[in-house]
Motif scaffolding. Structure first.
Motif, PDB file in Angstrom:
ATOM      1  N   GLN A   6       0.770  -1.150   0.037  1.00 36.84           N
ATOM      2  CA  GLN A   6       0.008  -0.070  -0.151  1.00 36.84           C
ATOM      3  C   GLN A   6       0.901   1.206   0.101  1.00 36.84           C
ATOM      4  O   GLN A   6       0.537   2.301  -0.419  1.00 36.84           O
ATOM      5  CB  GLN A   6      -0.931   0.013   1.137  1.00 36.84           C
ATOM      6  CG  GLN A   6      -2.057  -1.160   0.966  1.00 36.84           C
ATOM      7  CD  GLN A   6      -3.087  -0.934   2.313  1.00 36.84           C
ATOM      8  OE1 GLN A   6      -2.451  -0.688   3.413  1.00 36.84           O
ATOM      9  NE2 GLN A   6      -4.414  -1.160   1.976  1.00 36.84           N
ATOM     10  N   LEU A   7       1.957   1.281   0.644  1.00 39.50           N
ATOM     11  CA  LEU A   7       2.912   2.347   0.582  1.00 39.50           C
ATOM     12  C   LEU A   7       3.492   2.629  -0.628  1.00 39.50           C
ATOM     13  O   LEU A   7       3.679   3.661  -1.293  1.00 39.50           O
ATOM     14  CB  LEU A   7       3.939   2.186   1.796  1.00 39.50           C
ATOM     15  CG  LEU A   7       4.854   3.463   2.078  1.00 39.50           C
ATOM     16  CD1 LEU A   7       4.147   4.606   2.444  1.00 39.50           C
ATOM     17  CD2 LEU A   7       6.076   2.920   2.841  1.00 39.50           C
ATOM     18  N   PHE A   8       3.823   1.489  -1.424  1.00 41.57           N
ATOM     19  CA  PHE A   8       4.328   1.513  -2.680  1.00 41.57           C
ATOM     20  C   PHE A   8       3.294   1.849  -3.548  1.00 41.57           C
ATOM     21  O   PHE A   8       3.619   2.947  -4.355  1.00 41.57           O
ATOM     22  CB  PHE A   8       4.811   0.152  -3.138  1.00 41.57           C
ATOM     23  CG  PHE A   8       5.220   0.311  -4.502  1.00 41.57           C
ATOM     24  CD1 PHE A   8       6.422   0.837  -4.854  1.00 41.57           C
ATOM     25  CD2 PHE A   8       4.410  -0.334  -5.680  1.00 41.57           C
ATOM     26  CE1 PHE A   8       6.796   0.899  -6.308  1.00 41.57           C
ATOM     27  CE2 PHE A   8       4.782  -0.462  -6.776  1.00 41.57           C
ATOM     28  CZ  PHE A   8       6.137   0.253  -7.332  1.00 41.57           C
ATOM     29  N   GLY A   9       2.044   1.696  -3.614  1.00 40.57           N
ATOM     30  CA  GLY A   9       0.909   2.186  -4.073  1.00 40.57           C
ATOM     31  C   GLY A   9       0.633   3.658  -3.985  1.00 40.57           C
ATOM     32  O   GLY A   9       0.565   4.593  -5.019  1.00 40.57           O
ATOM     33  N   LEU A  10       0.761   4.050  -2.895  1.00 34.46           N
ATOM     34  CA  LEU A  10       0.652   5.716  -2.427  1.00 34.46           C
ATOM     35  C   LEU A  10       1.858   6.355  -3.000  1.00 34.46           C
ATOM     36  O   LEU A  10       1.625   7.342  -3.751  1.00 34.46           O
ATOM     37  CB  LEU A  10       0.650   5.755  -0.922  1.00 34.46           C
ATOM     38  CG  LEU A  10       0.463   6.911  -0.275  1.00 34.46           C
ATOM     39  CD1 LEU A  10      -1.052   7.539  -0.723  1.00 34.46           C
ATOM     40  CD2 LEU A  10       0.616   7.301   0.972  1.00 34.46           C
ATOM     41  N   TYR A  11       3.027   6.020  -3.108  1.00 38.77           N
ATOM     42  CA  TYR A  11       4.087   6.388  -3.723  1.00 38.77           C
ATOM     43  C   TYR A  11       3.799   6.583  -5.258  1.00 38.77           C
ATOM     44  O   TYR A  11       4.082   7.793  -5.746  1.00 38.77           O
ATOM     45  CB  TYR A  11       5.488   5.801  -3.502  1.00 38.77           C
ATOM     46  CG  TYR A  11       6.615   6.319  -4.301  1.00 38.77           C
ATOM     47  CD1 TYR A  11       7.248   7.485  -4.222  1.00 38.77           C
ATOM     48  CD2 TYR A  11       6.904   5.515  -5.682  1.00 38.77           C
ATOM     49  CE1 TYR A  11       8.167   7.928  -5.038  1.00 38.77           C
ATOM     50  CE2 TYR A  11       8.155   6.103  -6.529  1.00 38.77           C
ATOM     51  CZ  TYR A  11       8.542   7.264  -6.069  1.00 38.77           C
ATOM     52  OH  TYR A  11       9.435   7.867  -6.899  1.00 38.77           O
ATOM     53  N   LEU A  12       3.166   5.670  -5.870  1.00 38.57           N
ATOM     54  CA  LEU A  12       3.040   5.679  -7.224  1.00 38.57           C
ATOM     55  C   LEU A  12       2.028   6.805  -7.660  1.00 38.57           C
ATOM     56  O   LEU A  12       1.867   7.649  -8.483  1.00 38.57           O
ATOM     57  CB  LEU A  12       2.644   4.542  -7.937  1.00 38.57           C
ATOM     58  CG  LEU A  12       3.626   3.280  -7.780  1.00 38.57           C
ATOM     59  CD1 LEU A  12       2.961   2.015  -8.421  1.00 38.57           C
ATOM     60  CD2 LEU A  12       4.658   3.732  -8.724  1.00 38.57           C
ATOM     61  N   ILE A  13       1.006   6.906  -6.736  1.00 36.16           N
ATOM     62  CA  ILE A  13      -0.137   7.956  -6.861  1.00 36.16           C
ATOM     63  C   ILE A  13       0.442   9.351  -6.860  1.00 36.16           C
ATOM     64  O   ILE A  13       0.313  10.142  -7.528  1.00 36.16           O
ATOM     65  CB  ILE A  13      -1.234   7.815  -5.806  1.00 36.16           C
ATOM     66  CG1 ILE A  13      -2.149   6.703  -6.020  1.00 36.16           C
ATOM     67  CG2 ILE A  13      -2.020   9.010  -5.599  1.00 36.16           C
ATOM     68  CD1 ILE A  13      -2.840   6.077  -4.659  1.00 36.16           C
ATOM     69  N   VAL A  14       1.300   9.443  -5.640  1.00 43.86           N
ATOM     70  CA  VAL A  14       2.128  10.693  -5.481  1.00 43.86           C
ATOM     71  C   VAL A  14       3.077  11.105  -6.534  1.00 43.86           C
ATOM     72  O   VAL A  14       3.005  12.140  -7.214  1.00 43.86           O
ATOM     73  CB  VAL A  14       2.885  10.958  -4.157  1.00 43.86           C
ATOM     74  CG1 VAL A  14       3.506  12.386  -3.907  1.00 43.86           C
ATOM     75  CG2 VAL A  14       1.727  10.719  -3.049  1.00 43.86           C
ATOM     76  N   ALA A  15       3.716  10.181  -7.073  1.00 44.93           N
ATOM     77  CA  ALA A  15       4.785  10.388  -7.878  1.00 44.93           C
ATOM     78  C   ALA A  15       4.016  10.872  -9.510  1.00 44.93           C
ATOM     79  O   ALA A  15       4.443  11.595 -10.380  1.00 44.93           O
ATOM     80  CB  ALA A  15       5.632   9.010  -8.497  1.00 44.93           C
ATOM     81  N   GLY A  16       2.902  10.092  -9.859  1.00 46.13           N
ATOM     82  CA  GLY A  16       2.279  10.380 -10.793  1.00 46.13           C
ATOM     83  C   GLY A  16       1.505  11.698 -11.048  1.00 46.13           C
ATOM     84  O   GLY A  16       1.511  12.448 -12.094  1.00 46.13           O
ATOM     85  N   ILE A  17       0.900  12.211  -9.817  1.00 44.16           N
ATOM     86  CA  ILE A  17       0.356  13.500  -9.801  1.00 44.16           C
ATOM     87  C   ILE A  17       1.576  14.464  -9.667  1.00 44.16           C
ATOM     88  O   ILE A  17       1.626  15.765 -10.374  1.00 44.16           O
ATOM     89  CB  ILE A  17      -0.547  13.599  -8.484  1.00 44.16           C
ATOM     90  CG1 ILE A  17      -1.625  12.797  -8.486  1.00 44.16           C
ATOM     91  CG2 ILE A  17      -0.929  15.055  -8.211  1.00 44.16           C
ATOM     92  CD1 ILE A  17      -2.312  12.743  -7.167  1.00 44.16           C
ATOM     93  N   SER A  18       2.628  14.310  -9.026  1.00 41.00           N
ATOM     94  CA  SER A  18       3.838  15.169  -9.183  1.00 41.00           C
ATOM     95  C   SER A  18       4.119  15.144 -10.597  1.00 41.00           C
ATOM     96  O   SER A  18       4.634  16.409 -11.181  1.00 41.00           O
ATOM     97  CB  SER A  18       4.954  14.703  -8.190  1.00 41.00           C
ATOM     98  OG  SER A  18       5.955  15.464  -8.334  1.00 41.00           O
ATOM     99  N   GLY A  19       4.391  14.211 -11.507  1.00 44.30           N
ATOM    100  CA  GLY A  19       4.880  14.088 -12.633  1.00 44.30           C
ATOM    101  C   GLY A  19       4.077  14.961 -13.601  1.00 44.30           C
ATOM    102  O   GLY A  19       4.341  15.773 -14.348  1.00 44.30           O
TER     103      GLY A  19
END
Length: 76
Positions: A6-19
Protein backbone atom coordinates in the motif's frame (compact mmCIF):
# COMPACT_ATOMS: atom_id res chain seq x y z
CA UNK A 1 3.54 -7.00 3.78
CA UNK A 2 0.19 -5.49 2.87
CA UNK A 3 1.25 -2.13 4.31
CA UNK A 4 4.45 -2.12 2.25
CA UNK A 5 2.45 -2.72 -0.94
CA UNK A 6 0.00 0.00 0.00
CA UNK A 7 2.88 2.37 0.71
CA UNK A 8 4.34 1.61 -2.73
CA UNK A 9 0.93 2.27 -4.30
CA UNK A 10 0.68 5.55 -2.42
CA UNK A 11 4.14 6.51 -3.71
CA UNK A 12 2.99 5.77 -7.27
CA UNK A 13 -0.07 7.98 -6.79
CA UNK A 14 2.02 10.88 -5.49
CA UNK A 15 4.70 10.36 -8.17
CA UNK A 16 2.09 10.34 -10.93
CA UNK A 17 0.44 13.51 -9.72
CA UNK A 18 3.82 15.14 -9.18
CA UNK A 19 4.94 14.19 -12.68
CA UNK A 20 1.77 15.67 -14.14
CA UNK A 21 2.37 18.92 -12.26
CA UNK A 22 5.99 18.88 -13.45
CA UNK A 23 4.88 18.52 -17.08
CA UNK A 24 2.29 21.28 -16.83
CA UNK A 25 4.24 23.74 -14.68
CA UNK A 26 7.31 23.16 -12.51
CA UNK A 27 7.98 20.97 -9.51
CA UNK A 28 9.56 22.99 -6.70
CA UNK A 29 10.29 20.20 -4.18
CA UNK A 30 11.42 16.55 -4.13
CA UNK A 31 11.80 16.55 -7.90
CA UNK A 32 14.56 13.94 -7.98
CA UNK A 33 12.50 11.48 -5.92
CA UNK A 34 8.96 12.10 -7.10
CA UNK A 35 9.69 12.74 -10.78
CA UNK A 36 11.99 9.83 -11.54
CA UNK A 37 9.35 8.23 -13.77
CA UNK A 38 8.62 11.53 -15.48
CA UNK A 39 12.23 12.55 -16.10
CA UNK A 40 13.95 9.21 -16.73
CA UNK A 41 11.44 6.59 -17.90
CA UNK A 42 9.04 8.69 -20.03
CA UNK A 43 11.68 10.20 -22.37
CA UNK A 44 13.17 6.75 -23.07
CA UNK A 45 9.90 5.07 -24.07
CA UNK A 46 8.77 6.08 -27.56
CA UNK A 47 5.19 5.07 -26.80
CA UNK A 48 4.89 7.97 -24.32
CA UNK A 49 6.09 10.64 -26.77
CA UNK A 50 3.39 13.29 -26.86
CA UNK A 51 1.42 11.58 -24.11
CA UNK A 52 3.55 12.43 -21.10
CA UNK A 53 0.68 13.80 -19.01
CA UNK A 54 -1.42 10.70 -19.71
CA UNK A 55 1.52 8.46 -18.76
CA UNK A 56 1.86 10.23 -15.42
CA UNK A 57 -1.87 10.11 -14.76
CA UNK A 58 -1.80 6.42 -15.66
CA UNK A 59 0.94 5.91 -13.10
CA UNK A 60 -1.25 7.56 -10.48
CA UNK A 61 -4.16 5.35 -11.51
CA UNK A 62 -1.97 2.25 -11.27
CA UNK A 63 -0.97 3.30 -7.77
CA UNK A 64 -4.62 3.66 -6.81
CA UNK A 65 -5.38 0.18 -8.14
CA UNK A 66 -2.48 -1.26 -6.13
CA UNK A 67 -3.66 0.44 -2.93
CA UNK A 68 -7.21 -0.86 -3.38
CA UNK A 69 -6.05 -4.36 -4.37
CA UNK A 70 -3.74 -4.60 -1.35
CA UNK A 71 -6.63 -3.90 1.00
CA UNK A 72 -7.70 -7.41 1.96
CA UNK A 73 -10.63 -6.46 4.16
CA UNK A 74 -13.57 -8.30 2.72
CA UNK A 75 -17.13 -7.53 3.73
CA UNK A 76 -19.43 -10.48 4.26
Amino acid sequence: MRHAIQLFGLYLIVAGISGTIDRLAAQPFLGAILNYFNRVIVPRVDLFTGYEVYANLGLALLGGVIVVAADDRRTA
